[in-house]
Design a protein around this motif. Structure first.
Motif, PDB file in Angstrom:
ATOM      1  N   PRO A 259       0.797  -1.241   0.000  1.00 34.29           N
ATOM      2  CA  PRO A 259       0.000   0.000   0.000  1.00 34.29           C
ATOM      3  C   PRO A 259       0.825   1.284   0.000  1.00 34.29           C
ATOM      4  O   PRO A 259       0.376   2.301  -0.542  1.00 34.29           O
ATOM      5  CB  PRO A 259      -0.820  -0.121   1.292  1.00 34.29           C
ATOM      6  CG  PRO A 259      -0.960  -1.585   1.516  1.00 34.29           C
ATOM      7  CD  PRO A 259       0.352  -2.177   1.067  1.00 34.29           C
ATOM      8  N   VAL A 260       2.030   1.265   0.571  1.00 30.91           N
ATOM      9  CA  VAL A 260       2.863   2.472   0.583  1.00 30.91           C
ATOM     10  C   VAL A 260       3.184   2.927  -0.834  1.00 30.91           C
ATOM     11  O   VAL A 260       3.304   4.129  -1.109  1.00 30.91           O
ATOM     12  CB  VAL A 260       4.162   2.223   1.388  1.00 30.91           C
ATOM     13  CG1 VAL A 260       5.179   3.336   1.158  1.00 30.91           C
ATOM     14  CG2 VAL A 260       3.838   2.127   2.880  1.00 30.91           C
TER      15      VAL A 260
ATOM     16  N   TYR B 134      -1.533   8.544   1.916  1.00 29.80           N
ATOM     17  CA  TYR B 134      -1.681   7.131   2.289  1.00 29.80           C
ATOM     18  C   TYR B 134      -3.110   6.850   2.762  1.00 29.80           C
ATOM     19  O   TYR B 134      -3.582   5.711   2.691  1.00 29.80           O
ATOM     20  CB  TYR B 134      -0.684   6.805   3.398  1.00 29.80           C
ATOM     21  CG  TYR B 134      -0.675   5.358   3.853  1.00 29.80           C
ATOM     22  CD1 TYR B 134      -0.145   4.355   3.048  1.00 29.80           C
ATOM     23  CD2 TYR B 134      -1.186   4.987   5.095  1.00 29.80           C
ATOM     24  CE1 TYR B 134      -0.124   3.033   3.462  1.00 29.80           C
ATOM     25  CE2 TYR B 134      -1.168   3.670   5.526  1.00 29.80           C
ATOM     26  CZ  TYR B 134      -0.631   2.693   4.710  1.00 29.80           C
ATOM     27  OH  TYR B 134      -0.613   1.377   5.118  1.00 29.80           O
ATOM     28  N   PHE B 135      -3.788   7.883   3.221  1.00 30.68           N
ATOM     29  CA  PHE B 135      -5.114   7.731   3.801  1.00 30.68           C
ATOM     30  C   PHE B 135      -6.235   8.115   2.834  1.00 30.68           C
ATOM     31  O   PHE B 135      -7.373   8.315   3.243  1.00 30.68           O
ATOM     32  CB  PHE B 135      -5.211   8.570   5.081  1.00 30.68           C
ATOM     33  CG  PHE B 135      -4.201   8.161   6.121  1.00 30.68           C
ATOM     34  CD1 PHE B 135      -4.460   7.118   6.991  1.00 30.68           C
ATOM     35  CD2 PHE B 135      -2.971   8.800   6.200  1.00 30.68           C
ATOM     36  CE1 PHE B 135      -3.533   6.719   7.931  1.00 30.68           C
ATOM     37  CE2 PHE B 135      -2.028   8.416   7.139  1.00 30.68           C
ATOM     38  CZ  PHE B 135      -2.310   7.371   8.013  1.00 30.68           C
TER      39      PHE B 135
ATOM     40  N   GLU C 297      -9.284   7.977   0.432  1.00 29.19           N
ATOM     41  CA  GLU C 297     -10.434   7.082   0.417  1.00 29.19           C
ATOM     42  C   GLU C 297     -11.147   7.057  -0.928  1.00 29.19           C
ATOM     43  O   GLU C 297     -11.765   6.053  -1.287  1.00 29.19           O
ATOM     44  CB  GLU C 297     -11.418   7.469   1.525  1.00 29.19           C
ATOM     45  CG  GLU C 297     -10.844   7.294   2.929  1.00 29.19           C
ATOM     46  CD  GLU C 297     -11.858   7.607   4.017  1.00 29.19           C
ATOM     47  OE1 GLU C 297     -12.991   8.020   3.665  1.00 29.19           O
ATOM     48  OE2 GLU C 297     -11.525   7.431   5.204  1.00 29.19           O
TER      49      GLU C 297
ATOM     50  N   SER D 117      -7.375   2.633  -3.244  1.00 21.54           N
ATOM     51  CA  SER D 117      -6.184   2.500  -2.402  1.00 21.54           C
ATOM     52  C   SER D 117      -6.595   2.091  -0.995  1.00 21.54           C
ATOM     53  O   SER D 117      -7.552   2.639  -0.432  1.00 21.54           O
ATOM     54  CB  SER D 117      -5.416   3.830  -2.348  1.00 21.54           C
ATOM     55  OG  SER D 117      -4.893   4.145  -3.613  1.00 21.54           O
ATOM     56  N   TYR D 118      -5.886   1.130  -0.436  1.00 22.01           N
ATOM     57  CA  TYR D 118      -6.170   0.659   0.919  1.00 22.01           C
ATOM     58  C   TYR D 118      -4.908   0.700   1.770  1.00 22.01           C
ATOM     59  O   TYR D 118      -3.814   0.449   1.277  1.00 22.01           O
ATOM     60  CB  TYR D 118      -6.727  -0.773   0.885  1.00 22.01           C
ATOM     61  CG  TYR D 118      -8.085  -0.874   0.237  1.00 22.01           C
ATOM     62  CD1 TYR D 118      -9.208  -0.339   0.857  1.00 22.01           C
ATOM     63  CD2 TYR D 118      -8.240  -1.478  -1.007  1.00 22.01           C
ATOM     64  CE1 TYR D 118     -10.464  -0.419   0.264  1.00 22.01           C
ATOM     65  CE2 TYR D 118      -9.481  -1.561  -1.619  1.00 22.01           C
ATOM     66  CZ  TYR D 118     -10.594  -1.025  -0.974  1.00 22.01           C
ATOM     67  OH  TYR D 118     -11.827  -1.097  -1.571  1.00 22.01           O
ATOM     68  N   LYS D 119      -5.076   1.011   3.033  1.00 24.27           N
ATOM     69  CA  LYS D 119      -3.979   0.969   3.987  1.00 24.27           C
ATOM     70  C   LYS D 119      -3.716  -0.493   4.365  1.00 24.27           C
ATOM     71  O   LYS D 119      -4.581  -1.357   4.216  1.00 24.27           O
ATOM     72  CB  LYS D 119      -4.334   1.779   5.247  1.00 24.27           C
ATOM     73  CG  LYS D 119      -4.775   3.199   4.985  1.00 24.27           C
ATOM     74  CD  LYS D 119      -5.029   3.950   6.280  1.00 24.27           C
ATOM     75  CE  LYS D 119      -6.134   3.336   7.134  1.00 24.27           C
ATOM     76  NZ  LYS D 119      -7.462   3.412   6.473  1.00 24.27           N
TER      77      LYS D 119
ATOM     78  N   SER E 108      -3.559  -1.536   7.293  1.00 18.97           N
ATOM     79  CA  SER E 108      -4.505  -1.831   8.372  1.00 18.97           C
ATOM     80  C   SER E 108      -5.872  -2.227   7.823  1.00 18.97           C
ATOM     81  O   SER E 108      -6.584  -3.033   8.433  1.00 18.97           O
ATOM     82  CB  SER E 108      -4.638  -0.636   9.311  1.00 18.97           C
ATOM     83  OG  SER E 108      -5.073   0.515   8.622  1.00 18.97           O
ATOM     84  N   ASP E 109      -6.272  -1.683   6.672  1.00 20.06           N
ATOM     85  CA  ASP E 109      -7.539  -2.093   6.058  1.00 20.06           C
ATOM     86  C   ASP E 109      -7.484  -3.566   5.669  1.00 20.06           C
ATOM     87  O   ASP E 109      -8.466  -4.303   5.849  1.00 20.06           O
ATOM     88  CB  ASP E 109      -7.815  -1.260   4.796  1.00 20.06           C
ATOM     89  CG  ASP E 109      -8.037   0.210   5.081  1.00 20.06           C
ATOM     90  OD1 ASP E 109      -8.576   0.532   6.153  1.00 20.06           O
ATOM     91  OD2 ASP E 109      -7.669   1.026   4.221  1.00 20.06           O
TER      92      ASP E 109
END
Length: 271
Positions: A169-170, A188-189, A191, A216-218, A220-221
């Motif tokens: 994701p980065v 990065y966040f 939505e 895009s997803y983190k 943590s997602d």
């Protein structure tokens, strides 16, 4: 990169059209020729070294597997090289599955392929697979990651394992074709999905196409999506190499190295 908010059904339909429209660009090129020559040989696999090591460590001999987002079937067919049996590839692009049928014939494989929306799978589908596979780019085409993982988990028997090999994701923070490719360009966040108006290719060629939507997803997602789907993460590795389009190779082999890809293995909680 930031785009509009869009409903699940609209995004799925748009992405299906984009993949169907792009399929012709993936047949007859150098990769296609490599695949047709490869599957004519016994034991051929299209997986790279990283995924090969991951799958070898899972001892898949005699096990049944399902790949969600199988594209032209090259990886589903490759599971036979690891001893897997009774494998199914699922994709919503009928045009790519036509290519899967060609490769299946060349490989003389008994793999099956199903054209279906993962969010609306047909009744009667098997839900007792020993393992599932998700590879490069699949997660980011999914408008609802939580529902996606729940659907994938539903295909597994209790104790079945899910193997993910994806872009990190980065890497979504960067634009490799910009004048300053090493300067973060996106949050990065983020939505909202990116609206893509080019054909979907892997070789860097650019052709206009109907809009598609890239989410895009983190990390943590991904982790929490698996947890909420009743999966226990048993393995997680990050890598400094790219597993997507060639232009992303500009981020490899640097002193300040980004994480570029990852593998993750999760087991479905036994009940």
């Amino acid at each position: 990169m930031g785009g509009e908010h869009i409903g699940l059904e609209q995004a799925v339909a748009a992405n299906r059209r984009a993949w169907d429209d792009s399929a012709r660009l993936h047949q007859g090129n150098a990769l296609w020729q490599e695949l047709t020559a490869g599957f004519a040989r016994s034991g051929y696999s299209a997986f790279d070294a990283t995924m090969t090591r991951t799958l070898e460590g899972l001892e898949l001999q005699g096990l049944s597997g399902v790949q969600v987002g199988c594209n032209n079937g090259r990886e589903t067919l490759s599971l036979a090289a690891f001893g897997a049996e009774r494998c199914l590839g699922i994709d919503h692009s009928a045009e790519f599955l036509k290519q899967a049928a060609i490769l299946k014939g060349i490989a003389r494989s008994d793999c099956e392929f199903l054209c279906a929306d993962i969010y609306d799978l047909p009744s009667g589908i098997r839900c007792d697979f020993d393992f599932a596979v998700i590879t490069i780019g699949v997660l980011n085409w999914m408008p609802d990651l939580g529902r996606f993982f729940q659907a994938v988990a539903g295909l597994l028997r209790p104790g079945g394992r899910l193997v993910i090999y994806e872009t990190h994701p980065v890497l979504e923070m960067f634009e490799p074709t910009s004048k300053q490719p090493h300067l973060p360009a996106y949050s990065y966040f983020s939505e909202a999905p990116a609206v893509v108006k080019q054909a979907i290719t892997y070789d860097g060629s650019k052709q206009s196409a109907s809009p598609s939507y890239w989410f895009s997803y983190k990390m943590s997602d991904i982790v929490m999506g698996l947890i909420h789907a009743g999966m226990d993460i048993t393995r997680f590795e990050e890598f400094p190499h790219s597993n997507r389009e060639a232009e992303f190779e500009v981020y490899q082999n640097r002193q300040a190295q980004l994480p570029m890809s990852f593998t993750m293995v999760a087991g479905k909680t036994a009940k």
